[in-house]
Design an enzyme around this catalytic site. Structure first.
Site, mmCIF file in Angstrom:
data_model
loop_
_atom_site.group_PDB
_atom_site.id
_atom_site.type_symbol
_atom_site.label_atom_id
_atom_site.label_comp_id
_atom_site.label_asym_id
_atom_site.label_seq_id
_atom_site.Cartn_x
_atom_site.Cartn_y
_atom_site.Cartn_z
ATOM 1 N N HIS A 114 38.498 46.125 51.329
ATOM 2 C CA HIS A 114 39.304 45.788 50.237
ATOM 3 C C HIS A 114 40.718 45.372 50.767
ATOM 4 C CE1 HIS A 114 36.910 48.932 48.095
ATOM 5 N NE2 HIS A 114 36.653 47.920 47.197
ATOM 6 N N LYS A 157 29.023 52.828 37.807
ATOM 7 C CA LYS A 157 29.369 53.777 38.791
ATOM 8 C C LYS A 157 29.940 55.010 38.584
ATOM 9 C CE LYS A 157 29.897 49.997 42.310
ATOM 10 N NZ LYS A 157 31.062 49.344 43.202
ATOM 11 N N ARG A 192 30.704 39.665 50.803
ATOM 12 C CA ARG A 192 30.473 40.413 52.205
ATOM 13 C C ARG A 192 28.969 39.933 52.647
ATOM 14 N NH1 ARG A 192 30.655 46.424 49.523
ATOM 15 N NH2 ARG A 192 29.862 45.173 47.828
ATOM 16 N N SER A 207 32.625 51.236 49.385
ATOM 17 C CA SER A 207 32.942 52.468 48.939
ATOM 18 C C SER A 207 32.188 53.324 48.700
ATOM 19 C CB SER A 207 33.995 52.595 47.536
ATOM 20 O OG SER A 207 34.910 51.349 47.561
HETATM 21 O O1 PNS Z 1 34.678 47.388 43.123
HETATM 22 P P1 PNS Z 1 33.569 47.032 42.058
HETATM 23 O O2 PNS Z 1 33.052 48.474 41.510
HETATM 24 O O3 PNS Z 1 32.552 45.981 42.443
HETATM 25 O O4 PNS Z 1 34.731 46.348 41.031
HETATM 26 C C1 PNS Z 1 33.705 45.690 39.790
HETATM 27 C C2 PNS Z 1 34.526 45.719 38.550
HETATM 28 C C3 PNS Z 1 35.327 46.821 38.139
HETATM 29 C C4 PNS Z 1 35.544 44.331 38.836
HETATM 30 C C5 PNS Z 1 33.780 44.974 37.656
HETATM 31 O O5 PNS Z 1 32.961 46.143 36.868
HETATM 32 C C6 PNS Z 1 34.608 44.474 36.095
HETATM 33 O O6 PNS Z 1 35.298 43.515 36.145
HETATM 34 N N1 PNS Z 1 34.674 45.670 35.174
HETATM 35 C C7 PNS Z 1 35.444 45.499 33.989
HETATM 36 C C8 PNS Z 1 34.628 45.121 32.782
HETATM 37 C C9 PNS Z 1 34.163 43.519 32.831
HETATM 38 O O7 PNS Z 1 35.019 42.652 32.791
HETATM 39 N N2 PNS Z 1 32.760 43.291 33.250
HETATM 40 C C10 PNS Z 1 32.403 42.035 33.454
HETATM 41 C C11 PNS Z 1 31.854 41.420 32.140
HETATM 42 S S1 PNS Z 1 30.362 42.255 31.661
#
Ligand code: PNS
Length: 166
Positions: free
Chosen positions: A17, A41, A90, A127
């Site tokens: 990150h 998660k 990645r 993570s």
């Molecule tokens: O580090 P991660 O867990 O891959 O991050 C994912 C994250 C938090 C960026 C994603 O789950 C997210 O954008 N969550 C907020 C809710 C949202 O906007 N979801 C996408 C549309 S359904």
């Protein structure tokens, strides 16, 4: 001022990150690291703990701001007038999910997603892997900064080295 948001659950922040955040700082006037909830998660650290760990490792970048949001990423972008999301890719395994998210976010709010190729040093890193290793007493010191390593050790203390029957 051109701003970008680097969203994630950052549970906890890794060198992968931090590499993306650092590289984004040279392309945007302001990089907002937004800690969001990933509903698929379960989290190990609170949002405040995650923010504190990120802050400690980004304080030398004057153009990094850390924030959190509960809700849709596009709503955060709308509320903060940000039109660019920066994410690390990645491997091809990330692609399907990230493409879908990028398309949804563009359709919903015309927010563009720019993907940055993760440094090969970090291409295996996540993570979740870090938490799994730390849980079983593995060495994660090359994957996360020292304050995160320490926080992980404290958080998993007492849950490792138990027999399978526990
Ligand atoms: O580090 P991660 O867990 O891959 O991050 C994912 C994250 C938090 C960026 C994603 O789950 C997210 O954008 N969550 C907020 C809710 C949202 O906007 N979801 C996408 C549309 S359904």
């Amino acid at each position: 001022m051109k701003s970008a948001v680097c969203p994630g659950s950052f549970d906890p922040v890794t060198y992968g990150h931090l590499d993306i955040i650092e590289r984004a700082t040279s392309h945007f006037d302001q990089v907002i690291v937004a800690v969001l909830e990933n509903r698929s998660k379960a989290s190990l650290f609170t949002v405040e703990e995650r923010i504190s760990m990120i802050r400690e490792n980004t304080k030398h970048f004057p153009n990094v701001v850390i924030d959190s949001w509960y809700g849709l990423l596009v709503e955060y972008c709308r509320a903060n007038k940000v039109t660019t999301i920066v994410k690390g890719l990645r491997a091809v395994t990330d692609f399907d999910y990230e493409l879908q998210m990028a398309q949804i976010n563009f359709q919903a709010a015309k927010v563009e997603t720019m993907f940055m190729a993760t440094s090969p040093t970090h291409s295996f890193l996540s993570s979740s892997i870090v938490k799994e290793l730390a849980h079983f007493g593995g060495d994660v010191s090359t994957m996360v900064p020292p304050n995160v390593d320490e926080a992980l050790r404290k958080r998993v203390a007492g849950t490792t080295n138990r027999s399978a029957g526990d």
